[in-house]
Scaffold this motif. Structure first.
Motif, PDB file in Angstrom:
ATOM      1  N   MET A 131       0.713   9.166   3.527  1.00 31.40           N
ATOM      2  CA  MET A 131       0.873   7.954   2.757  1.00 31.40           C
ATOM      3  C   MET A 131       1.194   6.814   3.723  1.00 31.40           C
ATOM      4  O   MET A 131       2.082   6.941   4.556  1.00 31.40           O
ATOM      5  CB  MET A 131       2.001   8.162   1.747  1.00 31.40           C
ATOM      6  N   ASP A 132       0.453   5.726   3.622  1.00 29.21           N
ATOM      7  CA  ASP A 132       0.713   4.590   4.511  1.00 29.21           C
ATOM      8  C   ASP A 132       1.623   3.568   3.822  1.00 29.21           C
ATOM      9  O   ASP A 132       1.978   3.715   2.650  1.00 29.21           O
ATOM     10  CB  ASP A 132      -0.599   3.954   4.988  1.00 29.21           C
ATOM     11  N   ASP A 133       2.007   2.525   4.585  1.00 25.42           N
ATOM     12  CA  ASP A 133       2.933   1.515   4.067  1.00 25.42           C
ATOM     13  C   ASP A 133       2.410   0.861   2.790  1.00 25.42           C
ATOM     14  O   ASP A 133       3.171   0.628   1.856  1.00 25.42           O
ATOM     15  CB  ASP A 133       3.209   0.431   5.113  1.00 25.42           C
ATOM     16  N   ARG A 134       1.124   0.576   2.734  1.00 25.41           N
ATOM     17  CA  ARG A 134       0.549  -0.087   1.554  1.00 25.41           C
ATOM     18  C   ARG A 134       0.714   0.782   0.319  1.00 25.41           C
ATOM     19  O   ARG A 134       1.092   0.304  -0.745  1.00 25.41           O
ATOM     20  CB  ARG A 134      -0.936  -0.399   1.805  1.00 25.41           C
ATOM     21  N   GLU A 135       0.458   2.074   0.437  1.00 23.51           N
ATOM     22  CA  GLU A 135       0.618   2.988  -0.692  1.00 23.51           C
ATOM     23  C   GLU A 135       2.086   3.077  -1.131  1.00 23.51           C
ATOM     24  O   GLU A 135       2.377   3.113  -2.330  1.00 23.51           O
ATOM     25  CB  GLU A 135       0.118   4.385  -0.332  1.00 23.51           C
ATOM     26  N   ILE A 136       2.970   3.106  -0.164  1.00 26.96           N
ATOM     27  CA  ILE A 136       4.403   3.153  -0.478  1.00 26.96           C
ATOM     28  C   ILE A 136       4.812   1.892  -1.219  1.00 26.96           C
ATOM     29  O   ILE A 136       5.494   1.956  -2.252  1.00 26.96           O
ATOM     30  CB  ILE A 136       5.239   3.348   0.806  1.00 26.96           C
ATOM     31  N   ILE A 137       4.383   0.739  -0.715  1.00 28.57           N
ATOM     32  CA  ILE A 137       4.722  -0.539  -1.357  1.00 28.57           C
ATOM     33  C   ILE A 137       4.126  -0.612  -2.758  1.00 28.57           C
ATOM     34  O   ILE A 137       4.785  -1.086  -3.698  1.00 28.57           O
ATOM     35  CB  ILE A 137       4.269  -1.717  -0.468  1.00 28.57           C
ATOM     36  N   ASP A 138       2.907  -0.124  -2.937  1.00 31.36           N
ATOM     37  CA  ASP A 138       2.295  -0.096  -4.270  1.00 31.36           C
ATOM     38  C   ASP A 138       3.098   0.789  -5.222  1.00 31.36           C
ATOM     39  O   ASP A 138       3.323   0.426  -6.384  1.00 31.36           O
ATOM     40  CB  ASP A 138       0.844   0.386  -4.203  1.00 31.36           C
ATOM     41  N   ASN A 139       3.539   1.939  -4.731  1.00 29.11           N
ATOM     42  CA  ASN A 139       4.360   2.828  -5.554  1.00 29.11           C
ATOM     43  C   ASN A 139       5.688   2.170  -5.919  1.00 29.11           C
ATOM     44  O   ASN A 139       6.149   2.277  -7.063  1.00 29.11           O
ATOM     45  CB  ASN A 139       4.613   4.157  -4.844  1.00 29.11           C
TER      46      ASN A 139
ATOM     47  N   GLY B   8       6.231  -1.025  -6.185  1.00 29.60           N
ATOM     48  CA  GLY B   8       5.926  -2.051  -7.176  1.00 29.60           C
ATOM     49  C   GLY B   8       5.782  -1.487  -8.578  1.00 29.60           C
ATOM     50  O   GLY B   8       6.305  -2.050  -9.549  1.00 29.60           O
ATOM     51  N   GLY B   9       5.095  -0.371  -8.707  1.00 29.21           N
ATOM     52  CA  GLY B   9       4.928   0.262 -10.014  1.00 29.21           C
ATOM     53  C   GLY B   9       6.247   0.749 -10.592  1.00 29.21           C
ATOM     54  O   GLY B   9       6.522   0.585 -11.778  1.00 29.21           O
ATOM     55  N   LEU B  10       7.083   1.334  -9.726  1.00 24.44           N
ATOM     56  CA  LEU B  10       8.380   1.831 -10.177  1.00 24.44           C
ATOM     57  C   LEU B  10       9.317   0.685 -10.549  1.00 24.44           C
ATOM     58  O   LEU B  10      10.060   0.783 -11.531  1.00 24.44           O
ATOM     59  CB  LEU B  10       9.016   2.714  -9.103  1.00 24.44           C
ATOM     60  N   VAL B  11       9.287  -0.400  -9.796  1.00 21.19           N
ATOM     61  CA  VAL B  11      10.115  -1.568 -10.117  1.00 21.19           C
ATOM     62  C   VAL B  11       9.716  -2.122 -11.482  1.00 21.19           C
ATOM     63  O   VAL B  11      10.571  -2.464 -12.306  1.00 21.19           O
ATOM     64  CB  VAL B  11      10.016  -2.651  -9.018  1.00 21.19           C
ATOM     65  N   SER B  12       8.420  -2.188 -11.729  1.00 20.59           N
ATOM     66  CA  SER B  12       7.933  -2.669 -13.014  1.00 20.59           C
ATOM     67  C   SER B  12       8.407  -1.774 -14.158  1.00 20.59           C
ATOM     68  O   SER B  12       8.872  -2.258 -15.198  1.00 20.59           O
ATOM     69  CB  SER B  12       6.412  -2.738 -12.981  1.00 20.59           C
ATOM     70  N   GLU B  13       8.318  -0.469 -13.958  1.00 19.12           N
ATOM     71  CA  GLU B  13       8.765   0.473 -14.981  1.00 19.12           C
ATOM     72  C   GLU B  13      10.273   0.375 -15.192  1.00 19.12           C
ATOM     73  O   GLU B  13      10.761   0.393 -16.331  1.00 19.12           O
ATOM     74  CB  GLU B  13       8.366   1.900 -14.601  1.00 19.12           C
TER      75      GLU B  13
ATOM     76  N   LEU C  32      12.754   5.273  -6.466  1.00 16.62           N
ATOM     77  CA  LEU C  32      12.785   4.001  -5.740  1.00 16.62           C
ATOM     78  C   LEU C  32      13.602   4.129  -4.462  1.00 16.62           C
ATOM     79  O   LEU C  32      13.177   3.656  -3.397  1.00 16.62           O
ATOM     80  CB  LEU C  32      13.377   2.890  -6.622  1.00 16.62           C
ATOM     81  N   GLU C  33      14.763   4.753  -4.558  1.00 20.61           N
ATOM     82  CA  GLU C  33      15.584   4.939  -3.361  1.00 20.61           C
ATOM     83  C   GLU C  33      14.837   5.747  -2.305  1.00 20.61           C
ATOM     84  O   GLU C  33      14.896   5.433  -1.111  1.00 20.61           O
ATOM     85  CB  GLU C  33      16.903   5.616  -3.733  1.00 20.61           C
ATOM     86  N   GLN C  34      14.133   6.772  -2.754  1.00 21.61           N
ATOM     87  CA  GLN C  34      13.383   7.605  -1.810  1.00 21.61           C
ATOM     88  C   GLN C  34      12.240   6.832  -1.161  1.00 21.61           C
ATOM     89  O   GLN C  34      12.020   6.955   0.044  1.00 21.61           O
ATOM     90  CB  GLN C  34      12.840   8.840  -2.517  1.00 21.61           C
ATOM     91  N   TYR C  35      11.496   6.050  -1.928  1.00 18.25           N
ATOM     92  CA  TYR C  35      10.390   5.274  -1.357  1.00 18.25           C
ATOM     93  C   TYR C  35      10.900   4.196  -0.404  1.00 18.25           C
ATOM     94  O   TYR C  35      10.312   3.976   0.656  1.00 18.25           O
ATOM     95  CB  TYR C  35       9.525   4.646  -2.445  1.00 18.25           C
ATOM     96  N   TRP C  36      11.983   3.503  -0.778  1.00 19.42           N
ATOM     97  CA  TRP C  36      12.534   2.491   0.134  1.00 19.42           C
ATOM     98  C   TRP C  36      12.992   3.153   1.432  1.00 19.42           C
ATOM     99  O   TRP C  36      12.774   2.623   2.526  1.00 19.42           O
ATOM    100  CB  TRP C  36      13.698   1.739  -0.521  1.00 19.42           C
ATOM    101  N   ASP C  37      13.627   4.294   1.329  1.00 13.24           N
ATOM    102  CA  ASP C  37      14.072   5.025   2.513  1.00 13.24           C
ATOM    103  C   ASP C  37      12.879   5.421   3.382  1.00 13.24           C
ATOM    104  O   ASP C  37      12.907   5.266   4.605  1.00 13.24           O
ATOM    105  CB  ASP C  37      14.867   6.266   2.102  1.00 13.24           C
ATOM    106  N   LEU C  38      11.819   5.915   2.746  1.00 17.27           N
ATOM    107  CA  LEU C  38      10.617   6.310   3.479  1.00 17.27           C
ATOM    108  C   LEU C  38      10.011   5.112   4.207  1.00 17.27           C
ATOM    109  O   LEU C  38       9.625   5.209   5.381  1.00 17.27           O
ATOM    110  CB  LEU C  38       9.594   6.928   2.526  1.00 17.27           C
TER     111      LEU C  38
END
Length: 82
Positions: A1-9, A11-16, A46-52
């Motif tokens: 998973m690259d940075d763009r995919e992480i940021i997209d994920n 964004g989706g989680l923040v929206s939810e 979200l915490e896990q994705y930000w950490d990643l």
């Protein structure tokens, strides 16, 4: 998973998360048990994705391969202090 995919994920989680929090204050009954559970799951993810993302950026900054970053367990990332 690259940075763009992480940021997209993220964004989706923040929206939810925003939608669930809005519903919790808008509805007289608050969130259902399933919605509360989902909100906790979203917060943890979200915490896990930000950490990643932070791991990947730190590795890149020091000339290492960002693909070496790994998703850490919820217990590990939830215990971090700002």
């Amino acid at each position: 998973m690259d940075d763009r995919e992480i940021i997209d994920n993220i964004g989706g989680l923040v929206s939810e998360e925003r939608d669930l929090r809005d519903r919790s204050t808008r509805e007289k009954t608050g969130l259902s048990t399933d919605e509360k559970s989902r909100l906790r799951t979203v917060e943890t993810q979200l915490e896990q994705y930000w950490d990643l993302l932070r791991q990947r950026r730190a590795l890149s900054e020091f000339g290492e391969d960002p693909s070496g970053a790994r998703v850490r367990s919820p217990g590990e990332v939830e215990g971090y202090q700002s």
